[in-house]
Design a protein around this motif. Structure first.
Motif, PDB file in Angstrom:
ATOM      1  N   GLN A  81      -3.722   8.357   5.080  1.00  0.00           N
ATOM      2  CA  GLN A  81      -3.788   6.905   5.238  1.00  0.00           C
ATOM      3  C   GLN A  81      -4.545   6.495   6.498  1.00  0.00           C
ATOM      4  O   GLN A  81      -5.188   5.439   6.524  1.00  0.00           O
ATOM      5  N   TYR A  84      -8.312   5.560   6.190  1.00  0.00           N
ATOM      6  CA  TYR A  84      -8.652   4.438   5.320  1.00  0.00           C
ATOM      7  C   TYR A  84      -9.966   3.777   5.720  1.00  0.00           C
ATOM      8  O   TYR A  84     -10.878   3.628   4.898  1.00  0.00           O
ATOM      9  N   THR A  97      -2.110   4.307  -2.736  1.00  0.00           N
ATOM     10  CA  THR A  97      -1.539   5.256  -1.803  1.00  0.00           C
ATOM     11  C   THR A  97      -0.071   5.444  -2.164  1.00  0.00           C
ATOM     12  O   THR A  97       0.422   4.854  -3.126  1.00  0.00           O
TER      13      THR A  97
END
Length: 202
Positions: A81, A84, A97
């Motif tokens: 994450q 991103y 996600t």
């Protein structure tokens, strides 16, 4: 209500043919998540999938193939994450996600089309993977959230419990073990989609 199907973690004989048959069953996104195998195997699998289904496929690995095969996009696991912005700047379409704490939803929802929350029930495909919250606790927590149409229930979803899951407040459901551990995955998915569509209209 959104419906998602996640692939088996391994490659198996006849997988490409079966994926095409499953994608014919109805409208849902198909996530390819592999824990084993090589880029070559993934490329061969994608070459087998019919081009008209490309816009419904999301990759969990080998992200560059999503561009090459003009797929719907990619899924970022929790461990990625933080990448991103970098991946967005590289031109990747990031679709989804995963979260395992319901409190993380509001922190991430703006960046994704939808987020998987798991496990809702004891996992069918992962022995010993059990929920942190009861359904009643989940319902109370979800009631406090906004944008819950992006929250997808994952973990232990099957024909027996999916209607109850919808009442908790999720914006969609993800299937995995219930389909792949069935002796006839296509028949099971067809029956599930029929029941899901009927329940979603109520």
């Amino acid at each position: 209500m959104r419906l998602v199907l996640i692939s088996r973690e391994d490659y198996f004989e006849g997988e490409g043919r079966l994926i095409n048959e499953l994608l014919e069953c109805g409208t849902f996104n198909f996530h390819i998540r592999k824990k084993t195998g090589t880029e070559k195997e993934l490329r061969e699998l994608l070459n087998y999938v019919r081009p008209e289904f490309s816009s419904r496929i999301i990759l969990h690995q080998e992200f560059h193939l999503a561009k090459e095969f003009q797929l719907k996009g990619i899924h970022l696991p929790e461990s990625r994450q933080s990448n991103y912005t970098e991946l967005r700047n590289e031109g990747f379409t990031i679709v989804s996600t995963s979260i395992h704490r319901i409190t993380d939803f509001n922190l991430l929802k703006e960046n994704f089309s939808y987020l998987f929350y798991s496990p809702v029930y004891p996992s069918i495909s992962k022995s010993g993977y059990t929920p942190l919250l009861s359904l009643d606790e989940l319902k109370r927590n979800i009631h406090e959230l906004s944008g819950i149409n992006k929250l997808i229930a994952l973990g232990g979803i099957n024909q027996q419990n999916f209607k109850e899951t919808i009442t908790v407040g999720f914006g969609g459901l993800a299937l995995l073990g219930a389909v792949w551990q069935n002796s006839n995955p296509k028949k099971y998915l067809q029956e599930f989609i029929t029941a899901f569509n009927a329940a979603s209209k109520k």
